[in-house]
Design an enzyme around this catalytic site. Structure first.
Site, PDB file in Angstrom:
ATOM      1  CB  VAL A  11      -8.312 -14.523  -0.990  1.00  0.00           C
ATOM      2  CG1 VAL A  11      -9.675 -14.064  -1.510  1.00  0.00           C
ATOM      3  CG2 VAL A  11      -7.244 -13.500  -1.337  1.00  0.00           C
ATOM      4  CG  LEU A 253       2.035   9.609  -1.789  1.00  0.00           C
ATOM      5  CD1 LEU A 253       1.522  11.048  -1.706  1.00  0.00           C
ATOM      6  CD2 LEU A 253       2.902   9.436  -3.038  1.00  0.00           C
ATOM      7  N   GLY A 256      10.324   3.777   0.898  1.00  0.00           N
ATOM      8  CA  GLY A 256      10.873   2.617   1.594  1.00  0.00           C
ATOM      9  C   GLY A 256      11.691   1.748   0.665  1.00  0.00           C
ATOM     10  CB  CYS A 263      -1.481  -8.242  -4.176  1.00  0.00           C
ATOM     11  SG  CYS A 263      -2.697  -9.211  -3.267  1.00  0.00           S
ATOM     12  CE  LYS A 324       0.345  -4.530   5.112  1.00  0.00           C
ATOM     13  NZ  LYS A 324      -0.963  -4.196   4.518  1.00  0.00           N
TER      14      LYS A 324
END
Length: 438
Positions: A11, A253, A256, A263, A324
């Site tokens: 961040v 939506l 997975g 987070c 991700k």
């Protein structure tokens, strides 16, 4: 403006670099000598597309520098952001605020003149009040305003999110601080980024509420996916059908293996603990946390079932390790739980990820790492797609079938249509879809 960013992690570094790109002078401070030394050598300690170029450009322009000591830069600063970690506290799941309060004390001791101190870290409701109490009782002569300004950065798209935000939430009831924060974000005027001013406690809760809602949405579609598999429906078509309703929307939506990252896991847990402390339990979020934890283990069982009910002595190729794409973040990644389940079942696991393998080596046991999907697929009994990196979206299935021992694909991200897999002679196991066996 002269701005200091305390904390040069994800961040702090992204926020500091982007604010420098706006024309402010930014000093990023971190206690880690290794991190600051690396940044001064031009080495960026995290993977975020485009961040290295922004840092290099603004360092060359003299707008961005780094420091191991906060005293001198804070004394000259108009605004000081606190962007240190708030991990889940061991034992009770509350957010660990020790780094935040330690930074606040150091900042207060160093400030000179009116200074706005901003919590950019994700902190529970009431943290700003406690920081203000510390300032008032321990440093009564200092002129400081405490502001909440939560971040809403998606890893892999953080620079776009910072420069073209949906909203900028600022929690303060101090008129002087309001004007200072308007000046910080004035460069976003042409982008028409909405500045949303509210009370500090409200601002602190907005971040947790937003992340909890998105986590709930992911968990909802994952449960719908389980039902789809039982009744023969297609979860992707269900998601599209309900996402066309503007009241629902099509974001988050995608069924997975469950959410992970820095987070959602810690923020949902922290919100649950805060709500319990205030005798206002949040049953939906409590259930979301439990379902998501169970889902990751269930994905391990799904892979084992796809391999005939046992993986003992079998080689499993895992594509994707990070939680991700476009990040090197392995925190709470579903791949960790899935791979551990396969190892516990007696499998040999070979894995490949474009950015996450170094971090994975510190978290996973006896895993063999390869240089590309085809290397790890050699002699494999199944290939499992866990993270939807772009380079996994156009795999050569003819080549994979030739390399593999058994043609089994477990697509936990629904990257490929069923026909794309089965026409090459593979058995196809997806999420929320009918299984197609060869």
């Amino acid at each position: 403006m002269r701005i200091v960013m305390i904390g040069s992690g994800y961040v702090g570094l992204v926020s500091g670099a982007c604010l420098a790109d706006f024309g402010h002078h930014i000093t990023c401070v971190d206690k880690s000598e290794a991190k600051i030394d690396a940044l001064e050598r031009g080495e960026v300690p995290i993977f975020e597309p485009g961040l290295d170029a922004i840092i290099e450009h603004n360092r060359a322009a003299g707008r961005l520098d780094f420091s191991k000591d906060l005293a001198a830069p804070v004394a000259d600063a108009d605004v000081v952001f606190i962007a240190v970690g708030t991990p889940s506290r061991r034992g009770d799941g509350h957010a660990d605020l020790s780094y935040v309060y330690a930074a606040a004390r150091e900042i207060a001791a160093a400030v000179s003149g009116f200074t706005v101190v901003v919590t950019k870290s994700t902190v529970p409701v009431g943290t700003g009040d406690e920081i203000e109490r510390i300032f008032r009782e321990e440093f009564p002569g200092k002129d400081i305003a405490v502001v909440s300004n939560p971040e809403f950065l998606r890893e892999g798209a953080a620079i776009t999110d910072f420069k073209r935000p949906d909203r900028i939430v600022i929690g303060t009831e101090d008129a002087r601080a309001t004007e200072v924060m308007r000046e910080v974000y004035r460069p976003l005027y042409l982008n028409e980024a909405p500045l949303y001013f509210c009370e500090r406690r409200t601002s602190e809760l907005i971040k947790y509420a937003a992340n909890a809602f998105l986590a709930m949405k992911i968990t909802f579609i994952n449960e719908i996916a389980d039902l789809c598999e039982q009744i023969g429906a297609d979860v992707q078509k269900v998601a599209k059908g309900i996402g066309m309703d503007k009241r629902i929307g099509d974001k988050f939506l995608h069924a997975g293996p469950g959410y992970g990252g820095s987070c959602f896991p810690k923020d949902t847990l922290a919100l649950v603990k805060t709500a319990q402390d205030y005798d206002s339990p949040m049953r939906l979020i409590e259930t979301t946390v439990a379902i998501n934890d169970n889902r990751k283990r269930a994905m391990g069982r799904k892979v084992i079932a796809a391999c005939g009910g046992s993986v003992r002595g079998k080689k499993i190729a895992v594509l994707g390790l990070t939680f991700k794409p476009n990040t090197d973040d392995m925190r709470d990644a579903p791949s960790i739980t899935i791979i551990q389940a396969l190892l516990d079942g007696g499998a040999t696991v070979h894995a490949y990820d474009p950015e996450g393998m170094e971090a994975a080596k510190e978290m996973l046991g006896t895993v063999t790492y390869g240089t590309d999907p085809y290397e790890i697929a050699e002699g494999a009994d199944a290939i499992v797609l866990v993270t939807e990196w772009d380079e996994f979206r156009a795999l050569d299935f003819k080549r994979l079938k030739t390399a593999m021992k058994n043609p089994v694909v477990v697509d936990l991200r629904n990257v490929y249509p069923v026909t794309e897999i089965t026409r090459h002679g593979f058995s196809h196991f997806a999420v929320g879809k009918k299984t197609e066996k060869r």
